[in-house]
Each structure stands twice: as structure tokens, then as C-alpha cells.
Motif scaffolding. Structure first.
Motif, PDB file in Angstrom:
ATOM      1  N   GLY A  14       0.814  -1.203   0.000  1.00 61.19           N
ATOM      2  CA  GLY A  14       0.000   0.000   0.000  1.00 61.19           C
ATOM      3  C   GLY A  14       0.848   1.252   0.000  1.00 61.19           C
ATOM      4  O   GLY A  14       2.051   1.211   0.273  1.00 61.19           O
ATOM      5  N   ASP A  32       1.096  -6.811   7.844  1.00 56.70           N
ATOM      6  CA  ASP A  32      -0.132  -7.582   8.011  1.00 56.70           C
ATOM      7  C   ASP A  32      -0.966  -7.118   9.200  1.00 56.70           C
ATOM      8  O   ASP A  32      -2.198  -7.092   9.137  1.00 56.70           O
ATOM      9  CB  ASP A  32       0.202  -9.071   8.171  1.00 56.70           C
ATOM     10  N   ILE A  50      -2.729  -3.953   8.188  1.00 57.23           N
ATOM     11  CA  ILE A  50      -3.803  -4.251   7.240  1.00 57.23           C
ATOM     12  C   ILE A  50      -5.027  -4.781   7.973  1.00 57.23           C
ATOM     13  O   ILE A  50      -6.172  -4.402   7.682  1.00 57.23           O
ATOM     14  CB  ILE A  50      -3.336  -5.278   6.192  1.00 57.23           C
ATOM     15  N   TYR A 109      -5.765  -7.804   1.173  1.00 60.16           N
ATOM     16  CA  TYR A 109      -5.621  -6.367   0.942  1.00 60.16           C
ATOM     17  C   TYR A 109      -5.780  -6.044  -0.540  1.00 60.16           C
ATOM     18  O   TYR A 109      -6.457  -5.073  -0.916  1.00 60.16           O
ATOM     19  CB  TYR A 109      -4.265  -5.863   1.442  1.00 60.16           C
ATOM     20  N   ILE A 154      -8.701  -2.921   8.023  1.00 58.50           N
ATOM     21  CA  ILE A 154      -9.960  -3.523   7.577  1.00 58.50           C
ATOM     22  C   ILE A 154     -10.996  -3.505   8.694  1.00 58.50           C
ATOM     23  O   ILE A 154     -12.189  -3.281   8.456  1.00 58.50           O
ATOM     24  CB  ILE A 154      -9.710  -4.955   7.065  1.00 58.50           C
ATOM     25  N   THR A 183      -3.085 -12.273   4.165  1.00 53.82           N
ATOM     26  CA  THR A 183      -3.488 -10.906   4.504  1.00 53.82           C
ATOM     27  C   THR A 183      -3.170  -9.956   3.356  1.00 53.82           C
ATOM     28  O   THR A 183      -3.973  -9.068   3.022  1.00 53.82           O
ATOM     29  CB  THR A 183      -2.776 -10.434   5.791  1.00 53.82           C
ATOM     30  N   THR A 184      -2.003 -10.143   2.739  1.00 54.73           N
ATOM     31  CA  THR A 184      -1.632  -9.327   1.588  1.00 54.73           C
ATOM     32  C   THR A 184      -2.614  -9.532   0.441  1.00 54.73           C
ATOM     33  O   THR A 184      -3.059  -8.577  -0.208  1.00 54.73           O
ATOM     34  CB  THR A 184      -0.215  -9.675   1.108  1.00 54.73           C
TER      35      THR A 184
END
Length: 485
Positions: A162, A168, A171, A278, A175, A274-275
Motif C-alpha cells: 500500500g 499484516d 492491514i 488487501y 480492515i 493478509t496481503t
């Protein structure tokens, strides 16, 4: 990012608007962000538009000036005088503040300028400039905003991603923050689950923790405590969500990215779930601009939660060391130069906490006593808070900026800097008086009878408190004190 009270169709800050830029659950719209302006805005009243059109037609000798370049110095950017204002629509110009004058005296020195000639640099510019794609702007473009925001940008190993390079853990909290906001909840619900009941139910409970009954964000300290609550821990990121949410095109992008990073590092690289979740956000949101705005608000108001040395604490320590106060003797961190505040928020972003910055800010006073150039000493200090040559060079670039823009002032409130609410109140009052002064000048030029002269008498008297400085307006703190009585 959620902003306060938007009205599409205008693009400026005017008298009477509440610069309440903090994310609010009632602010983010589902439509693409290009219809939602970043500044806090309000449309002109029909009366103002009618008068403006009449003045333009009766003053044909006054013409609109086209934007020439982007300015970063208050003394260099051309001003729009009261008489010239009638040639422009109200969304053509904004009011900026002389940051140097404000730092020295606490006085609001306004200048009415073309919106297109004002820099986009703000408190997040150091983060974006160093982490995003490099960009060589044209001479007519903003030289300080040397970056192109890429939502899918990642580090070589894929650990951070980002435009503000979140790991992680960041992120996941990002969220959760969007799940708590009902205006962005629909975009992230496919990625989250709850250990108790549905994800939507948990998100609504979290909403009550982050926002008050009016939809405004609760104070940062209250939100900080939420991180340890059961409702926050109940909501978690579904590792397998991306498998069903991501499009075939995105899955091909993920595969290609893993191959590219494996080649660069010389070893096998697999992006974390997690990536990948995202990356799904870039498809779930209706526009990239809306997601960019959410990332910015998160960095200003949420990224610092649970971390020591928050920006508001570091800047308060700096203001204390430099003895910066408002007219009532209260600590005022908004009187710090923008480059110092940008370095403070950048430090916690890149280092994970602001403990080093806080310690050095507290000890700055002894260094200031031995120098005549306090801002130069301050620049040397804050450059220690960032890492890498490009980031330190970014501090030097920001050092050249001596204006406060509407966007910067809004961000000061989001960061909860000491003195931010008072700055906004005084800034809005100064704009109200400047706009009134411009209307009076326009009426005189068009030789039309001023409506409701009785009601304007008090305004005219107040306007005499302005000290003329060329085409700028200088308003003393005493004027604001009287206006509150």
C-alpha cells in the motif's frame, strides 16, 4: 477515508463551515470519490451567486487569471484582491495562512488565492513521497508532491504494501476500522469473520466503540482502549476470503507478483493471505480514489492506535520546548512548521512507534537556547526521526513550505494536535470576515444598493480590526477574543 459533511459541486472552504475532517460514519459515500471533494466544502448561496454574476457583468474590466504554477511560499503566490474576487466563482479560490507569521505571533494572516496554484503537500507527503512511485513533475505541476500513489505497491519481499507501506497487522486493523464504519462496511464484510455471531453484528458493535451517537469519531484515547476490548478481538480477517473474492485477473496478478519478487530476492516468495486480502480491496471498492481516502484517514486517525509516541504527544513536546502557545496561554502545536508535524507522523509510520521522536522533542529546549535559528535546529532534529536519504531529503523539501492549506488544517484536527480546534475556529472566523469584505467591495464597484445595511453595520465595524498588508489580511488574536464575548 471518511470526511465531514460533503456537498458535491463545490471545492473550497468558506465561512461558517465546520472543518470537522475526522472520519465519520455518516460521511463516506458509496459513489466514486471523484464526486466527493477532499476539502470540507459548502456550496454558495443563491444570493451570493446572483450577486457574483451581476458584478462580473458590470465589471468587465476585471478578468480571471489563469493558474501559472504551483506555489509553496506564502509571499510568492499571487493574491486575489477583494475587488478581483467577483471575477471568480467561489470554488475557484481558497484561503491560505502564512505559516511563518502564525508560528511567530499566533496571528492568522490570510491570502485569497487560486485553488489550482496551491500545493497538495500535507502531513502525509513525507510518507507518500518516499514509499510511492517516483514522479518527475512538469514545471507547472506540484514540485513537492513528487509521487504517484499505487494502491498495489509492495516492498521487495511483499511484507509491506500500500502507499503507506502497511504490514499484516496494520492491514488487519485497517480492515476492522472500515468494518466499523457503516459507509465502508459493505466493501470489507466479505473479508472478515467473527468468533461470536455474524461479522456484520460484530462490526456494528465495534461501530459503537469508535463512533459516538452523532457519527463523529470518539477521542483517540477512547479508541486506543478499544483495541483491548473483546468486541475488537471478536472480529478477525478470514485468511481464505481472497480465494473466493478475488477475480481471475487479480489472481493472475498475485501469481505474477510472487514470481517477480522471487526473482528479485533470489528465493521463493509467497504473499501472505493478509496481503492477498488487501489486494482484494482494490476490486471491492467502487473507485481507487475512495480507497486512497480511506488509507489516508487510517494513517491520520487510526494507525497510531496502540503505539507509543503518538503524533499528538510528540508535537505537544515540541511545542512545549519551543514555548508555542495560543492567546490564552494554552499549548499550541499547530504553530509548529508543517515539516516538523509531517516528520512526526512519518516517524511512527516507518518505525512503528514515536518513542525516539518523543524523547528528542522533550530534550529539544536545551539545543534551542544555543542557536538563533530555531527552525534550522528543529529541522536537524526531526530528520533523525526518518530513515533513508530520500526521506531526509523530503524533510528539506517540506522545510520550504510556509503556508497552511485547508487540507493541512483539517489534518491537524484529525491528528488531535493541541490547539487544532482553536485554529479552525479562528480560521473560519477570518474567512467569514474576508468574504464579507469582498462582498462589500463588489457591491461598491457595481454601484448597487447593499441589501440589509443595518445587519451589515456590525460586520463592517469588526472588519476595521483587519490590518492591511498588501493583498493579505492580518487578524490579531484579540479580535477573536472579543468575538467570543
Amino acid at each position: 477515508m471518511s470526511k465531514a459533511k460533503y456537498i458535491a459541486g463545490a471545492g473550497i472552504i468558506v465561512a461558517g463551515t465546520a472543518l470537522s475532517g475526522l472520519p465519520q460514519k455518516s460521511q463516506v459515500k458509496a459513489e466514486p470519490l471523484d464526486t466527493i471533494k477532499k476539502e470540507i466544502i459548502i456550496s454558495n448561496s443563491p444570493t451570493d451567486e446572483t450577486i457574483n454574476s451581476a458584478n462580473v457583468s458590470q465589471n468587465s474590466n476585471i478578468t480571471r487569471r489563469k493558474a501559472q504554477k504551483v506555489y509553496h511560499r506564502f509571499e510568492e503566490i499571487p493574491a486575489i484582491s477583494d475587488a478581483e474576487a467577483c471575477a471568480y466563482n467561489r470554488n475557484d479560490y481558497i484561503y491560505i495562512v502564512n505559516a511563518e507569521e502564525y508560528q511567530k505571533t499566533g496571528q492568522i494572516e490570510l491570502k485569497r488565492v487560486l485553488k489550482e496554484e496551491v500545493t497538495k503537500a500535507n502531513t502525509l507527503s513525507l510518507v507518500y513521497r518516499s514509499e510511492c512511485q517516483t514522479y518527475n513533475p512538469k514545471p507547472t505541476e506540484d514540485q513537492l508532491a513528487k509521487y504517484v500513489i499505487d494502491l498495489r505497491i509492495m516492498s521487495k519481499t511483499g511484507i509491506t504494501k500500500g502507499p503507506s507501506q502497511m504490514d499484516d497487522a496494520a492491514i488487519t486493523s485497517f480492515i476492522k476500522y472500515m468494518a466499523a464504519n457503516p459507509q465502508t462496511r459493505q466493501y470489507v464484510l466479505p473479508l472478515v469473520k467473527s468468533t461470536k455471531g455474524t461479522a456484520e453484528k460484530a462490526a456494528k458493535e465495534l461501530e459503537q466503540k469508535f463512533f459516538d451517537e452523532n457519527g463523529d469519531l470518539r477521542p483517540m484515547d477512547e479508541r486506543d482502549a478499544v483495541l483491548h476490548s473483546n468486541v475488537y478481538k471478536t472480529l478477525y480477517l478470514n485468511d481464505d476470503a481472497w480465494k473466493t473474492v478475488a477475480s481471475a485477473k487479480l489472481k493472475r496478478f498475485i501469481t505474477a507478483t510472487e514470481k517477480e519478487k522471487s526473482k528479485k530476492t533470489g528465493k521463493l516468495v509467497r504473499l501472505s493471505n493478509t496481503t492477498k486480502n488487501y489486494l482484494c480491496l482494490t476490486e471491492l471498492f467502487p473507485s481507487e480514489e475512495l480507497l486512497k481516502q480511506q488509507i489516508e484517514d487510517y494513517n491520520l486517525a487510526f494507525y497510531q492506535l496502540g503505539r507509543p509516541g503518538k503524533t499528538k504527544h510528540v508535537t505537544a513536546a515540541l511545542a512545549r520546548s519551543m514555548n508555542l502557545k495560543d492567546e490564552r496561554g494554552n499549548l499550541d502545536a499547530t504553530r509548529l512548521p508543517p515539516f516538523a508535524i509531517a516528520a512526526a507522523i512519518s516517524s511512527i509510520n516507518w518505525k512503528g512507534n514515536g518513542t525516539l521522536a518523543l524523547r528528542e522533542a522533550q530534550n529539544l529546549r536545551k539545543h534551542l537556547t544555543a542557536t538563533s535559528n530555531k527552525n534550522q535546529t528543529l529541522r536537524t532534529t526531526v530528520k533523525n526521526w526518518v530513515t533513508g536519504k530520500s526521506k531526509r531529503y523530503g524533510v528539506d523539501e517540506m522545510y520550504q513550505l510556509n503556508i497552511l492549506t485547508p487540507d493541512i488544517i483539517r489534518q491537524y484536527k484529525e491528528l488531535e494536535l493541541s490547539g487544532a480546534k482553536n485554529l479552525i475556529k479562528n480560521y473560519e472566523k477570518a474567512i467569514e470576515m474576508a468574504e464579507s469584505k469582498a462582498r462589500i467591495a463588489q457591491h461598491k464597484q457595481s454601484k448597487t444598493k447593499q441589501p440589509n445595511i443595518t445587519q451589515q453595520t456590525k460586520q463592517d465595524t469588526t472588519q476595521n480590526n483587519f490590518i492591511q498588508k498588501g493583498k493579505t489580511l492580518l487578524l490579531a488574536a484579540a479580535d477573536f477574543i472579543r468575538s467570543r464575548n
